[in-house]
Design a protein around this motif. Structure first.
Motif, PDB file in Angstrom:
ATOM      1  N   VAL A   1      73.104  44.914  14.568  1.00 21.31           N
ATOM      2  CA  VAL A   1      72.026  44.397  15.404  1.00 21.31           C
ATOM      3  C   VAL A   1      72.616  43.853  16.700  1.00 21.31           C
ATOM      4  O   VAL A   1      73.555  43.071  16.683  1.00 21.31           O
ATOM      5  N   CYS A   2      72.060  44.270  17.826  1.00 24.88           N
ATOM      6  CA  CYS A   2      72.548  43.814  19.129  1.00 24.88           C
ATOM      7  C   CYS A   2      71.892  42.482  19.482  1.00 24.88           C
ATOM      8  O   CYS A   2      70.699  42.291  19.265  1.00 24.88           O
ATOM      9  N   THR A   3      72.656  41.581  19.997  1.00 20.94           N
ATOM     10  CA  THR A   3      72.119  40.292  20.432  1.00 20.94           C
ATOM     11  C   THR A   3      72.352  40.128  21.919  1.00 20.94           C
ATOM     12  O   THR A   3      73.339  40.609  22.461  1.00 20.94           O
ATOM     13  N   TRP A   4      71.425  39.456  22.563  1.00 18.26           N
ATOM     14  CA  TRP A   4      71.497  39.219  24.016  1.00 18.26           C
ATOM     15  C   TRP A   4      72.158  37.868  24.225  1.00 18.26           C
ATOM     16  O   TRP A   4      71.520  36.825  24.206  1.00 18.26           O
ATOM     17  N   SER A   5      73.482  37.874  24.373  1.00 16.82           N
ATOM     18  CA  SER A   5      74.258  36.642  24.432  1.00 16.82           C
ATOM     19  C   SER A   5      74.104  35.950  25.777  1.00 16.82           C
ATOM     20  O   SER A   5      73.758  36.583  26.778  1.00 16.82           O
ATOM     21  N   PRO A   6      74.381  34.639  25.828  1.00 18.68           N
ATOM     22  CA  PRO A   6      74.339  33.916  27.104  1.00 18.68           C
ATOM     23  C   PRO A   6      75.271  34.521  28.148  1.00 18.68           C
ATOM     24  O   PRO A   6      74.962  34.524  29.338  1.00 18.68           O
ATOM     25  N   THR A   7      76.414  35.040  27.687  1.00 18.75           N
ATOM     26  CA  THR A   7      77.367  35.652  28.617  1.00 18.75           C
ATOM     27  C   THR A   7      76.764  36.886  29.272  1.00 18.75           C
ATOM     28  O   THR A   7      76.873  37.088  30.485  1.00 18.75           O
ATOM     29  N   LEU A   8      76.100  37.709  28.458  1.00 21.25           N
ATOM     30  CA  LEU A   8      75.451  38.905  28.998  1.00 21.25           C
ATOM     31  C   LEU A   8      74.316  38.527  29.940  1.00 21.25           C
ATOM     32  O   LEU A   8      74.095  39.183  30.958  1.00 21.25           O
ATOM     33  N   CYS A   9      73.605  37.463  29.599  1.00 15.10           N
ATOM     34  CA  CYS A   9      72.515  36.988  30.465  1.00 15.10           C
ATOM     35  C   CYS A   9      73.051  36.580  31.834  1.00 15.10           C
ATOM     36  O   CYS A   9      72.471  36.908  32.868  1.00 15.10           O
ATOM     37  N   ARG A  10      74.160  35.851  31.814  1.00 11.97           N
ATOM     38  CA  ARG A  10      74.761  35.406  33.076  1.00 11.97           C
ATOM     39  C   ARG A  10      75.245  36.588  33.903  1.00 11.97           C
ATOM     40  O   ARG A  10      75.091  36.613  35.127  1.00 11.97           O
ATOM     41  N   LYS A  11      75.842  37.571  33.227  1.00 13.00           N
ATOM     42  CA  LYS A  11      76.323  38.760  33.932  1.00 13.00           C
ATOM     43  C   LYS A  11      75.165  39.546  34.538  1.00 13.00           C
ATOM     44  O   LYS A  11      75.245  40.025  35.666  1.00 13.00           O
ATOM     45  N   ALA A  12      74.087  39.668  33.769  1.00 11.31           N
ATOM     46  CA  ALA A  12      72.913  40.389  34.265  1.00 11.31           C
ATOM     47  C   ALA A  12      72.304  39.668  35.459  1.00 11.31           C
ATOM     48  O   ALA A  12      71.908  40.291  36.450  1.00 11.31           O
ATOM     49  N   SER A  13      72.242  38.336  35.375  1.00  7.76           N
ATOM     50  CA  SER A  13      71.690  37.541  36.465  1.00  7.76           C
ATOM     51  C   SER A  13      72.556  37.651  37.720  1.00  7.76           C
ATOM     52  O   SER A  13      72.040  37.794  38.832  1.00  7.76           O
ATOM     53  N   ALA A  14      73.869  37.605  37.529  1.00  7.92           N
ATOM     54  CA  ALA A  14      74.795  37.716  38.659  1.00  7.92           C
ATOM     55  C   ALA A  14      74.687  39.092  39.307  1.00  7.92           C
ATOM     56  O   ALA A  14      74.736  39.227  40.536  1.00  7.92           O
ATOM     57  N   SER A  15      74.515  40.113  38.482  1.00  6.71           N
ATOM     58  CA  SER A  15      74.381  41.477  38.997  1.00  6.71           C
ATOM     59  C   SER A  15      73.086  41.631  39.789  1.00  6.71           C
ATOM     60  O   SER A  15      73.068  42.236  40.866  1.00  6.71           O
ATOM     61  N   ARG A  16      72.005  41.059  39.259  1.00  7.13           N
ATOM     62  CA  ARG A  16      70.709  41.132  39.945  1.00  7.13           C
ATOM     63  C   ARG A  16      70.768  40.370  41.262  1.00  7.13           C
ATOM     64  O   ARG A  16      70.237  40.817  42.280  1.00  7.13           O
ATOM     65  N   ARG A  17      71.428  39.226  41.252  1.00 11.95           N
ATOM     66  CA  ARG A  17      71.588  38.427  42.470  1.00 11.95           C
ATOM     67  C   ARG A  17      72.352  39.215  43.524  1.00 11.95           C
ATOM     68  O   ARG A  17      71.972  39.251  44.702  1.00 11.95           O
ATOM     69  N   ALA A  18      73.433  39.870  43.113  1.00 12.77           N
ATOM     70  CA  ALA A  18      74.247  40.659  44.044  1.00 12.77           C
ATOM     71  C   ALA A  18      73.436  41.811  44.639  1.00 12.77           C
ATOM     72  O   ALA A  18      73.541  42.106  45.837  1.00 12.77           O
ATOM     73  N   CYS A  19      72.610  42.436  43.814  1.00 10.46           N
ATOM     74  CA  CYS A  19      71.777  43.548  44.292  1.00 10.46           C
ATOM     75  C   CYS A  19      70.748  43.070  45.310  1.00 10.46           C
ATOM     76  O   CYS A  19      70.495  43.745  46.316  1.00 10.46           O
ATOM     77  N   LEU A  20      70.175  41.907  45.059  1.00 10.52           N
ATOM     78  CA  LEU A  20      69.167  41.367  45.974  1.00 10.52           C
ATOM     79  C   LEU A  20      69.791  40.960  47.308  1.00 10.52           C
ATOM     80  O   LEU A  20      69.196  41.168  48.370  1.00 10.52           O
ATOM     81  N   ILE A  21      70.983  40.402  47.251  1.00 12.06           N
ATOM     82  CA  ILE A  21      71.686  40.049  48.488  1.00 12.06           C
ATOM     83  C   ILE A  21      72.025  41.314  49.275  1.00 12.06           C
ATOM     84  O   ILE A  21      71.906  41.353  50.507  1.00 12.06           O
ATOM     85  N   ALA A  22      72.419  42.361  48.556  1.00 13.99           N
ATOM     86  CA  ALA A  22      72.722  43.638  49.211  1.00 13.99           C
ATOM     87  C   ALA A  22      71.467  44.206  49.872  1.00 13.99           C
ATOM     88  O   ALA A  22      71.529  44.753  50.983  1.00 13.99           O
ATOM     89  N   ARG A  23      70.329  44.063  49.217  1.00 15.13           N
ATOM     90  CA  ARG A  23      69.062  44.530  49.800  1.00 15.13           C
ATOM     91  C   ARG A  23      68.714  43.731  51.055  1.00 15.13           C
ATOM     92  O   ARG A  23      68.194  44.276  52.032  1.00 15.13           O
ATOM     93  N   PHE A  24      69.001  42.450  51.026  1.00 17.58           N
ATOM     94  CA  PHE A  24      68.747  41.604  52.195  1.00 17.58           C
ATOM     95  C   PHE A  24      69.620  42.054  53.365  1.00 17.58           C
ATOM     96  O   PHE A  24      69.153  42.140  54.511  1.00 17.58           O
ATOM     97  N   ASN A  25      70.866  42.353  53.082  1.00 14.79           N
ATOM     98  CA  ASN A  25      71.782  42.833  54.125  1.00 14.79           C
ATOM     99  C   ASN A  25      71.335  44.188  54.670  1.00 14.79           C
ATOM    100  O   ASN A  25      71.443  44.453  55.875  1.00 14.79           O
ATOM    101  N   PHE A  26      70.823  45.036  53.782  1.00 15.22           N
ATOM    102  CA  PHE A  26      70.339  46.350  54.214  1.00 15.22           C
ATOM    103  C   PHE A  26      69.093  46.195  55.085  1.00 15.22           C
ATOM    104  O   PHE A  26      68.912  46.926  56.066  1.00 15.22           O
ATOM    105  N   ALA A  27      68.248  45.238  54.718  1.00 15.49           N
ATOM    106  CA  ALA A  27      67.043  44.986  55.518  1.00 15.49           C
ATOM    107  C   ALA A  27      67.423  44.581  56.938  1.00 15.49           C
ATOM    108  O   ALA A  27      66.771  44.978  57.911  1.00 15.49           O
ATOM    109  N   TYR A  28      68.484  43.802  57.045  1.00 16.90           N
ATOM    110  CA  TYR A  28      68.970  43.390  58.373  1.00 16.90           C
ATOM    111  C   TYR A  28      69.586  44.570  59.128  1.00 16.90           C
ATOM    112  O   TYR A  28      69.299  44.784  60.311  1.00 16.90           O
ATOM    113  N   ALA A  29      70.401  45.339  58.442  1.00 15.14           N
ATOM    114  CA  ALA A  29      71.157  46.406  59.102  1.00 15.14           C
ATOM    115  C   ALA A  29      70.317  47.647  59.401  1.00 15.14           C
ATOM    116  O   ALA A  29      70.553  48.329  60.404  1.00 15.14           O
ATOM    117  N   LYS A  30      69.322  47.933  58.580  1.00 13.82           N
ATOM    118  CA  LYS A  30      68.563  49.183  58.731  1.00 13.82           C
ATOM    119  C   LYS A  30      67.065  48.946  58.951  1.00 13.82           C
ATOM    120  O   LYS A  30      66.500  49.381  59.963  1.00 13.82           O
TER     121      LYS A  30
END
Length: 209
Positions: A1-30
Motif C-alpha cells: 500500500v502506497c502512503t503519501w508521506s510528509p516528505t513527499l508532500c513537501r517535495k510536491a509542494s516545492a515542485s509546484r512552487r518552482a513551476c509557478l515561479i517559472a510561469r511568473f518569469n515566463f509571463a514577464y519574459a513572453k
C-alpha cells in the motif's frame, strides 16, 4: 500500500512552487511583451502601455485573491462538517482541496472583475479609447497563476508599487532606458513576486530625475 508521506508532500509542494515561479518569469519574459504588442496597436505612448500592463498584473492578482478567499470560505464550511483534526489541519485540508479542484475557480468572472477595475482606474485611458479585453489572454493567465499561488503555504503574491517611491535595488531592476543615477521610481513595469515579505523575483521599474 502506497502512503503519501510528509516528505513527499513537501517535495510536491516545492515542485509546484518552482513551476509557478517559472510561469511568473515566463509571463514577464513572453506574455508581457505579447501584451505590449497588442496594446501598441491602439496606444502609441510606450509608457502608458507599460503602465497598463503593470496595473493589469496587479488587478489580476487582486481579483484572483478575492476569488480564492470566497472559494476558501465555502470549502472550509463544507469540509468542517466531517473534519476531525484541529484548525491548522483543516486549513491545510482546505488549501489542498482547492489545489486539486481548480475548476472551482471561474477565471472568466475573474477577468470581468479585472477589466471592470481597469475601466474605472483614473490613471488609465477610459474604456472609450481602449478595450482592455485585447490583452484578455495575458490577464487570464495571470489570474490563473495568481489563484494557483494562493494554494501554496505560504502563498505567493506581488508587491504593490507607488510612483515616486525610493528605488529599492533588492526589489526591482531598473529598465534599460532608466536614469541609473535617479533615486526615485518614475513608474513600474513589472511587480516583484513576494513570499512572506521576502522578494522571490525582482520586478522592473523606470527611474528618472
Amino acid at each position: 500500500v502506497c502512503t503519501w508521506s510528509p516528505t513527499l508532500c513537501r517535495k510536491a509542494s516545492a515542485s509546484r512552487r518552482a513551476c509557478l515561479i517559472a510561469r511568473f518569469n515566463f509571463a514577464y519574459a513572453k506574455d508581457r511583451l505579447d501584451a505590449e504588442i497588442c496594446l501598441k496597436k491602439f496606444i502609441c505612448d510606450i509608457e502608458m502601455v507599460q503602465r497598463i500592463i503593470y496595473i493589469a498584473a496587479l488587478e489580476s492578482f487582486r481579483a484572483a485573491k478575492k476569488a480564492f478567499w470566497k472559494i476558501k470560505v465555502s470549502v472550509k464550511e463544507s469540509l468542517a462538517v466531517n473534519h476531525c483534526g484541529g484548525p491548522a489541519s483543516l486549513e491545510l485540508a482546505v488549501v489542498d482541496y482547492i489545489a486539486c479542484h481548480k475548476d472551482l475557480f471561474d477565471v472568466c468572472c475573474c477577468l470581468q472583475d479585472v477589466v471592470c477595475s481597469m475601466n474605472t482606474n483614473a490613471r488609465l485611458p477610459c474604456s472609450e479609447d481602449i478595450d482592455y479585453n485585447v490583452i484578455s489572454c495575458f490577464m487570464k493567465e495571470l489570474c490563473c497563476l495568481a489563484f494557483s499561488m494562493q494554494t501554496l503555504i505560504p502563498p505567493l503574491d506581488v508587491a504593490f508599487g507607488i510612483d515616486g517611491e525610493l528605488f529599492n535595488r533588492n526589489m526591482y531592476y531598473r529598465s534599460c532606458d532608466s536614469d541609473f543615477t535617479a533615486p526615485f521610481v518614475a513608474y513600474h513595469i513589472w511587480p516583484a513576486l513576494m513570499e512572506s515579505g521576502a522578494v522571490i523575483v525582482k520586478g522592473e521599474v523606470v527611474t528618472r530625475k
